[in-house]
Motif scaffolding. Structure first.
Motif, PDB file in Angstrom:
ATOM      1  N   TYR A 482       0.810  -1.213   0.000  1.00 19.62           N
ATOM      2  CA  TYR A 482       0.000   0.000   0.000  1.00 19.62           C
ATOM      3  C   TYR A 482       0.849   1.271   0.000  1.00 19.62           C
ATOM      4  O   TYR A 482       0.355   2.336   0.368  1.00 19.62           O
ATOM      5  CB  TYR A 482      -0.955  -0.009   1.190  1.00 19.62           C
ATOM      6  N   GLN A 483       2.094   1.171  -0.416  1.00 18.37           N
ATOM      7  CA  GLN A 483       2.882   2.378  -0.607  1.00 18.37           C
ATOM      8  C   GLN A 483       2.357   3.129  -1.830  1.00 18.37           C
ATOM      9  O   GLN A 483       1.937   2.521  -2.813  1.00 18.37           O
ATOM     10  CB  GLN A 483       4.351   2.029  -0.789  1.00 18.37           C
ATOM     11  N   LEU A 484       2.387   4.439  -1.766  1.00 14.71           N
ATOM     12  CA  LEU A 484       1.872   5.253  -2.855  1.00 14.71           C
ATOM     13  C   LEU A 484       2.834   5.255  -4.035  1.00 14.71           C
ATOM     14  O   LEU A 484       4.053   5.288  -3.867  1.00 14.71           O
ATOM     15  CB  LEU A 484       1.665   6.692  -2.378  1.00 14.71           C
ATOM     16  N   LEU A 485       2.260   5.216  -5.232  1.00 18.53           N
ATOM     17  CA  LEU A 485       3.056   5.427  -6.435  1.00 18.53           C
ATOM     18  C   LEU A 485       3.564   6.864  -6.473  1.00 18.53           C
ATOM     19  O   LEU A 485       2.963   7.770  -5.881  1.00 18.53           O
ATOM     20  CB  LEU A 485       2.213   5.137  -7.674  1.00 18.53           C
ATOM     21  N   ALA A 486       4.634   7.072  -7.180  1.00 21.09           N
ATOM     22  CA  ALA A 486       5.216   8.415  -7.265  1.00 21.09           C
ATOM     23  C   ALA A 486       4.260   9.417  -7.888  1.00 21.09           C
ATOM     24  O   ALA A 486       4.343  10.614  -7.621  1.00 21.09           O
ATOM     25  CB  ALA A 486       6.521   8.363  -8.064  1.00 21.09           C
ATOM     26  N   ILE A 487       3.330   8.935  -8.732  1.00 24.07           N
ATOM     27  CA  ILE A 487       2.403   9.838  -9.416  1.00 24.07           C
ATOM     28  C   ILE A 487       1.118  10.066  -8.629  1.00 24.07           C
ATOM     29  O   ILE A 487       0.232  10.804  -9.080  1.00 24.07           O
ATOM     30  CB  ILE A 487       2.046   9.289 -10.813  1.00 24.07           C
TER      31      ILE A 487
END
Length: 695
Positions: A482-487
């Motif tokens: 569940y880490q956020l994507l860079a975008i």
């Protein structure tokens, strides 16, 4: 030089030799007398039990004078055993000495006042289904431990293996009623029973402090519990409890068996608690509703009115594969106890909270949290929550002394979570602001991402991504990453300038045991939220209304629906003054002009105002109602400033009355003031509104 004494020697010889000043190693071989070694041991000694041998309890740890620990351990070489800080597993069992509980009592227990004992590299198990309820007892629960001076202190269990029987289970692994004790790197399994509560660790008659770190903790009832039975020591609350880096779990195979299943962690009488860096998993609806972490003060048998749950932080844990997560209750609804307060839920990754974790006849709700019975100062901050229940969070009134049922000091900041059908909701109130204002007036709700939620239903200053977009923002939901994507637009989006939801650097450090974080200070006041990206609420006249002063209700801001106002119907039922959906008509009140009417729950109006000075003001509202009306409140920059204001019966829809709310705290400067309709009255409307004034 160390002294080495086999316990097969005459006990008198051992005792005589024990007059030496140096530490001794007392060896007890299979068939030897462990209790004799315990009697003979002096501070600093080691009692070495033959690896693989079985010693049938009960054995008692005695009072010794001194501050050096006496260690009881297996004779296996250290090089063959888990190193310091490494969790033991059942694979090490052949290398351990075995100590059993019997019908005569626990495997090991302590005398009143015993101090400085360490248990290491030992296996504890029951001999039969009728063995003592507790495998090991640190401290006592009866009349022998009725004062703090009789509480055993400075006890350690390190790299031990405690388990019930695979077939009949066991009531409890460790009864933890001592002071200053550490449970480290150990393995607790098969604590289970039918029609009875079972625990890996339970404490109720000891003061603490306790460190429970890096253990495998498995039980059917409650894996860890504090409270649940009344303390025999007047005023005692187990305190300074640290639960860190454990795997707290139930076997999913038990879902097809008949063991009584309840919770994973439960606090009924505890304070100053830190739950950090744990993996907390596998809980289903069975013996209870499936809540995994329960915080509720309980004067269990009516003899402990001092029972309380307060100052509890649950931080940087992974919580997964459960029917529901938090159940937080403010007061004991059976006996007199103290109020739950200062509960902080921070930086937890919570996923696979699902209605699928149920048994036939025991439906699971899939909720993240339920709060009621008036708890105080509850904070949810920077959590990421993926749950599928119809409520994200359920609020209820319940019971509390004096009839006070509001949740005071509720804070929700910078969380990323699924709203689902009703979001944050309570009985007979719609999800979002309506329920928050009724059950938790003055709540701070800012910087959150309500996935799939409606902006019009919640305070300003939050984000409302579509559910599909929210799920797509993570690296891999399927892989539980569940880490956020860079975008992702949620990067650096929270009210404190960091990512919305979990800080994974902090979470991973806590799970790895490298966190040096200390309990955080109270959160600062929430910042003024930025305007909605899809529109801007601007003053009707072009300039903010000066306060103190009077504001006409019909002069709400420009900006359109869901930006400057929200109305539940598309048409202007009055047809006067303005051409949008707000219902406006002329008024017969003194001075003429217009009024806003046909008001319904969840509707709101924005007014851009400029407050002259930071101070406490009085609010006057001019209104009319045929019969008792509904309730409304005033927000400033998304923060409730008034709580629910009840509309009285003024006699008719055209009979006007001015009501006053005092104690309204406003800060100087330009800001958005919002009038929010909370509930309708018996007539089907909140009220007719002419003007309001700040003075």
């Amino acid at each position: 030089m160390k002294r080495l004494f086999p316990v097969e020697l005459c006990l008198a010889t051992v005792l005589a030799a024990a007059t030496s000043a140096s530490a001794a190693t007392l060896t007890v071989k299979a068939g030897g007398d462990l209790q004799a070694a315990i009697e003979a041991a002096r501070p600093g000694d080691t009692i070495m039990l033959q690896a693989g041998a079985t010693f049938n309890g009960p054995f008692k740890l005695r009072v010794k004078n001194g501050t050096l620990p006496i260690t009881i351990r297996s004779s296996s070489a250290d090089s063959l055993l888990p190193a310091a800080g490494q969790r033991i597993t059942p694979a090490a069992a052949p290398l351990l000495a075995k100590i059993t509980s019997t019908t005569a009592g626990s495997a090991i227990r302590t005398d009143p006042g015993a101090t400085y004992w360490t248990l290491q590299f030992l296996e504890f198990l029951p001999t039969s289904a009728t063995s003592s309820a507790n495998l090991v007892e640190f401290g006592g629960a009866g009349t022998s431990q009725g004062t703090l001076s009789t509480v055993p202190q400075h006890l350690v269990m390190d790299r031990c293996y405690l388990h019930g029987d695979a077939g009949f289970g066991q009531r409890r692994g460790l009864a933890l009623n001592s002071g200053d004790s550490s449970i480290l790197n150990s393995y607790f399994a098969d604590f289970k029973g039918v029609l009875q509560d079972t625990q890996a660790i339970m404490g109720w008659n000891g003061p603490g402090p306790y460190l429970i770190e890096n253990n495998y903790l498995e039980a059917a009832g409650e894996n860890i519990m504090f409270g649940g039975s009344d303390s025999n020591i007047p005023g005692l609350v187990p305190s300074k409890i640290t639960i860190r880096r454990n795997l707290i779990t139930k076997r999913l195979a038990w879902m097809s068996q008949n063991w009584t299943v309840k919770n994973l962690i439960e606090f009924k009488n505890a304070q100053d608690v830190l739950v950090e860096g744990n993996t907390i998993e596998n809980n289903w609806s069975a013996g209870q509703s499936g809540y995994s972490i329960v915080v509720t003060p309980r004067n269990q048998s009516g003899n402990a009115p001092w029972a309380v749950t307060r100052n509890i932080t649950v931080r940087s844990n992974v919580i997964r594969h459960v029917a529901a997560v938090f159940n937080i209750s403010g007061w004991d609804d059976l006996h007199t106890a103290l109020q739950t307060e200062n509960i902080s839920i921070e930086n937890n990754l919570v996923y696979d909270v699902s209605t699928a974790y149920n048994l036939p006849g025991h439906a699971a709700n899939g909720w993240f949290a339920i709060l009621g019975n008036a708890p105080k100062n509850i904070t949810f901050d920077h959590n990421t929550v993926d749950s599928n229940g119809n409520n994200l969070m359920r609020l209820y009134a319940g019971v509390a002394p004096g009839g006070a049922t509001h949740i005071v000091g509720l804070v929700m900041t910078d969380n990323s979570w699924r709203t689902n059908t009703y979001g944050i909701a309570g009985d007979q109130h719609t999800g979002g602001t309506d329920s928050l204002n009724f059950y938790a007036p003055g709540a701070t709700v800012v910087g959150n991402a309500f996935a799939g939620g409606a902006a019009k239903a919640y305070p300003t200053g939050n984000d409302f991504p579509a559910l599909a977009a929210w799920l797509a923002d993570f690296v891999s939901v399927a892989a539980a990453n569940y880490q956020l994507l860079a975008i992702s637009p949620l990067n650096n989006r929270s009210s404190d300038g960091t990512d919305t939801g979990v800080n994974f650097t902090t979470l991973n450090a806590a799970l790895a045991g490298t966190s040096t974080a200390t309990p955080p200070p109270p959160p600062p006041p929430p910042p003024v939220p930025t305007p909605s990206p899809v529109g801007v609420s601007t003053p009707y006249s072009g300039t903010p209304v000066a306060l103190p002063g009077t504001v006409q209700f019909e002069n709400y801001d420009n900006g359109g629906s869901d930006v400057a106002y929200f109305d539940t119907t598309a048409a202007n039922n009055g047809g006067a003054y303005r051409s949008n959906a707000v219902d406006i008509n002329t008024t017969n009140d003194t001075g003429g002009g217009y009024r806003v009417g046909y008001t319904a729950a969840r509707e709101w109006l924005n007014y851009t105002v400029k407050v002259a000075a930071t101070k406490i003001y009085a609010l006057d509202v001019r209104l009319a109602s045929a019969g008792v009306g509904g309730t409304f409140h005033i927000e400033v920059n998304g923060v409730d400033k008034t709580g629910p204001i009840a509309v009285p019966n003024t006699g008719s829809w055209t009979t006007w009355k001015t009501i006053t709310k005092t104690g309204v705290a406003l800060s100087a400067g330009t800001q958005i003031l919002r009038v929010v309709m909370d509930t309708i009255g018996a007539s089907g409307s909140v009220a007719n509104f002419n003007w309001f004034a700040i003075r």
